[in-house]
Design a protein around this motif. Structure first.
Motif, PDB file in Angstrom:
ATOM      1  N   GLN A 186      -6.857  -7.831  -3.604  1.00  0.00           N
ATOM      2  CA  GLN A 186      -7.734  -6.690  -3.852  1.00  0.00           C
ATOM      3  C   GLN A 186      -7.009  -5.399  -3.506  1.00  0.00           C
ATOM      4  O   GLN A 186      -6.489  -5.249  -2.404  1.00  0.00           O
ATOM      5  N   ILE A 187      -6.983  -4.469  -4.469  1.00  0.00           N
ATOM      6  CA  ILE A 187      -6.316  -3.176  -4.278  1.00  0.00           C
ATOM      7  C   ILE A 187      -7.326  -2.061  -4.513  1.00  0.00           C
ATOM      8  O   ILE A 187      -7.923  -1.977  -5.581  1.00  0.00           O
ATOM      9  N   ALA A 223       4.036   6.137  -5.338  1.00  0.00           N
ATOM     10  CA  ALA A 223       4.193   6.261  -6.789  1.00  0.00           C
ATOM     11  C   ALA A 223       3.709   7.616  -7.282  1.00  0.00           C
ATOM     12  O   ALA A 223       4.063   8.060  -8.370  1.00  0.00           O
ATOM     13  N   GLY A 224       2.878   8.293  -6.492  1.00  0.00           N
ATOM     14  CA  GLY A 224       2.393   9.620  -6.877  1.00  0.00           C
ATOM     15  C   GLY A 224       0.962   9.601  -7.364  1.00  0.00           C
ATOM     16  O   GLY A 224       0.527   8.659  -8.025  1.00  0.00           O
ATOM     17  N   GLY A 225       0.239  10.656  -7.012  1.00  0.00           N
ATOM     18  CA  GLY A 225      -1.124  10.802  -7.501  1.00  0.00           C
ATOM     19  C   GLY A 225      -2.177  10.135  -6.653  1.00  0.00           C
ATOM     20  O   GLY A 225      -3.357  10.192  -6.991  1.00  0.00           O
ATOM     21  N   MET A 226      -1.772   9.518  -5.541  1.00  0.00           N
ATOM     22  CA  MET A 226      -2.741   8.782  -4.734  1.00  0.00           C
ATOM     23  C   MET A 226      -2.824   9.323  -3.316  1.00  0.00           C
ATOM     24  O   MET A 226      -1.817   9.511  -2.647  1.00  0.00           O
ATOM     25  N   LYS A 227      -4.056   9.536  -2.860  1.00  0.00           N
ATOM     26  CA  LYS A 227      -4.266   9.926  -1.471  1.00  0.00           C
ATOM     27  C   LYS A 227      -4.040   8.737  -0.548  1.00  0.00           C
ATOM     28  O   LYS A 227      -3.466   8.874   0.525  1.00  0.00           O
ATOM     29  N   SER A 228      -4.515   7.582  -0.972  1.00  0.00           N
ATOM     30  CA  SER A 228      -4.378   6.388  -0.139  1.00  0.00           C
ATOM     31  C   SER A 228      -4.477   5.138  -0.998  1.00  0.00           C
ATOM     32  O   SER A 228      -4.954   5.177  -2.133  1.00  0.00           O
ATOM     33  N   ALA A 229      -4.019   4.044  -0.419  1.00  0.00           N
ATOM     34  CA  ALA A 229      -4.114   2.740  -1.082  1.00  0.00           C
ATOM     35  C   ALA A 229      -4.325   1.678  -0.007  1.00  0.00           C
ATOM     36  O   ALA A 229      -3.699   1.726   1.054  1.00  0.00           O
ATOM     37  N   LYS A 230      -5.218   0.755  -0.271  1.00  0.00           N
ATOM     38  CA  LYS A 230      -5.516  -0.310   0.676  1.00  0.00           C
ATOM     39  C   LYS A 230      -5.415  -1.656  -0.038  1.00  0.00           C
ATOM     40  O   LYS A 230      -5.975  -1.837  -1.120  1.00  0.00           O
ATOM     41  N   ALA A 254       0.833  -1.205   0.000  1.00  0.00           N
ATOM     42  CA  ALA A 254       0.000   0.000   0.000  1.00  0.00           C
ATOM     43  C   ALA A 254       0.868   1.255   0.000  1.00  0.00           C
ATOM     44  O   ALA A 254       0.597   2.214  -0.733  1.00  0.00           O
ATOM     45  N   SER A 255       1.932   1.266   0.794  1.00  0.00           N
ATOM     46  CA  SER A 255       2.844   2.415   0.838  1.00  0.00           C
ATOM     47  C   SER A 255       3.576   2.590  -0.486  1.00  0.00           C
ATOM     48  O   SER A 255       3.781   3.719  -0.950  1.00  0.00           O
ATOM     49  N   LYS A 256       3.933   1.475  -1.100  1.00  0.00           N
ATOM     50  CA  LYS A 256       4.620   1.523  -2.396  1.00  0.00           C
ATOM     51  C   LYS A 256       3.740   2.164  -3.455  1.00  0.00           C
ATOM     52  O   LYS A 256       4.197   3.009  -4.233  1.00  0.00           O
ATOM     53  N   LEU A 257       2.474   1.795  -3.487  1.00  0.00           N
ATOM     54  CA  LEU A 257       1.551   2.368  -4.471  1.00  0.00           C
ATOM     55  C   LEU A 257       1.309   3.848  -4.193  1.00  0.00           C
ATOM     56  O   LEU A 257       1.254   4.659  -5.114  1.00  0.00           O
ATOM     57  N   LYS A 258       1.169   4.196  -2.925  1.00  0.00           N
ATOM     58  CA  LYS A 258       0.929   5.597  -2.570  1.00  0.00           C
ATOM     59  C   LYS A 258       2.120   6.471  -2.929  1.00  0.00           C
ATOM     60  O   LYS A 258       1.963   7.605  -3.384  1.00  0.00           O
TER      61      LYS A 258
END
Length: 259
Positions: free
Chosen positions: A112-113, A95-102, A89-93
């Motif tokens: 599930q992402i 990456a830029g452009g994301m408020k959050s990822a679960k 989740a931290s890796k995806l966040k």
């Protein structure tokens, strides 16, 4: 004694042997089941049965499914039990452009992402490329396109290193009501000696607006009512720096419009 009778040791020995045999059998069955379970687990973890078979992604708009799948690093060779949800989740966040990822795992082999992205607020034009500008002021250079976009205003005539102005434009645009935001075609940075925040806005209806980023959203939200009060089909320049003034493109005079 049994029911008041004396039971000899010889009579009790067969019963004791039977009890011991049953106890030994239960222990053997338990050990066999445990061994079988261990074997099954080893086979499962070492076989493709424990590999990811499906990735479900929701909430994405800026990035495609393929983009996020690649960014996650998950493939059909990934063991589902080796996935560290918080780290992914931290890796995806990051990456830029994301408020959050679960990230969550659904047994037996589905990942599930769910992501929440920042809103794309405009495009920053530089060297014949259009870079998405987000509401938080970040620019997604890896999402740059060469074709002129149509789903958000285009920002021109500003250097990419001028982060303060770019961030301010993103903040002001995000405050606008949809009716005004969708009416904007281009924003050109046209600073003056008396106002470093000065911009020229090109509207989809053919009008131009002179404004300052320091009060941009507050004054631009009245644009529909200003146009309604002009009572003219002529196009021109609306100056919102001090009050509201309209000057037609083919007129030498100015027509004042109350905001």
């Amino acid at each position: 004694m049994e029911n008041g009778k004396v039971v000899s040791l010889e009579d009790r020995i067969p019963k004791l042997k039977e009890q011991r045999r049953k106890k030994a059998n239960r222990r053997l069955i338990f050990l066999l089941l445990l061994f079988f379970l261990i074997i099954v687990c080893v086979i499962y973890f070492q076989s493709p049965l424990s590999h990811v078979k499906k990735i479900e992604i929701t909430g994405n708009h800026l990035y495609t499914y393929e983009d996020l799948e690649k960014m996650s690093g998950i493939t059909t060779e990934t063991n589902i039990w080796t996935i560290k949800k918080d780290q992914l989740a931290s890796k995806l966040k990051d990456a830029g452009g994301m408020k959050s990822a679960k990230v969550s795992i659904s047994i037996p082999n589905t990942v599930q992402i769910d992501v929440k992205e920042y809103r794309k607020i405009a495009y920053f034009e530089v060297e014949n490329e259009f870079i998405p500008l987000l509401e938080n002021g970040d620019m997604l250079h890896d999402r740059a396109m060469t074709n002129s976009p149509y789903d958000a205003p285009i920002i021109k005539d500003i250097k990419s290193e001028n982060d303060t102005v770019i961030t301010k434009i993103g903040e002001e645009l995000s405050k606008l009501p949809a009716s005004v935001y969708n009416a904007i075609s281009e924003i050109r940075y046209t600073p003056k000696d008396t106002d470093k925040w000065h911009v020229t806005v090109y509207m989809n209806d053919g009008n131009q607006v002179l404004a300052s980023l320091s009060s941009f959203s507050d004054k631009m939200e009245h644009y529909p009512s200003i146009i309604a009060q002009l009572n003219t089909d002529k196009k021109g320049v609306i100056d919102l720096e001090v009050g509201s003034y309209f000057k037609a493109f083919d007129s030498e005079g100015e027509k004042k419009s109350e905001d």
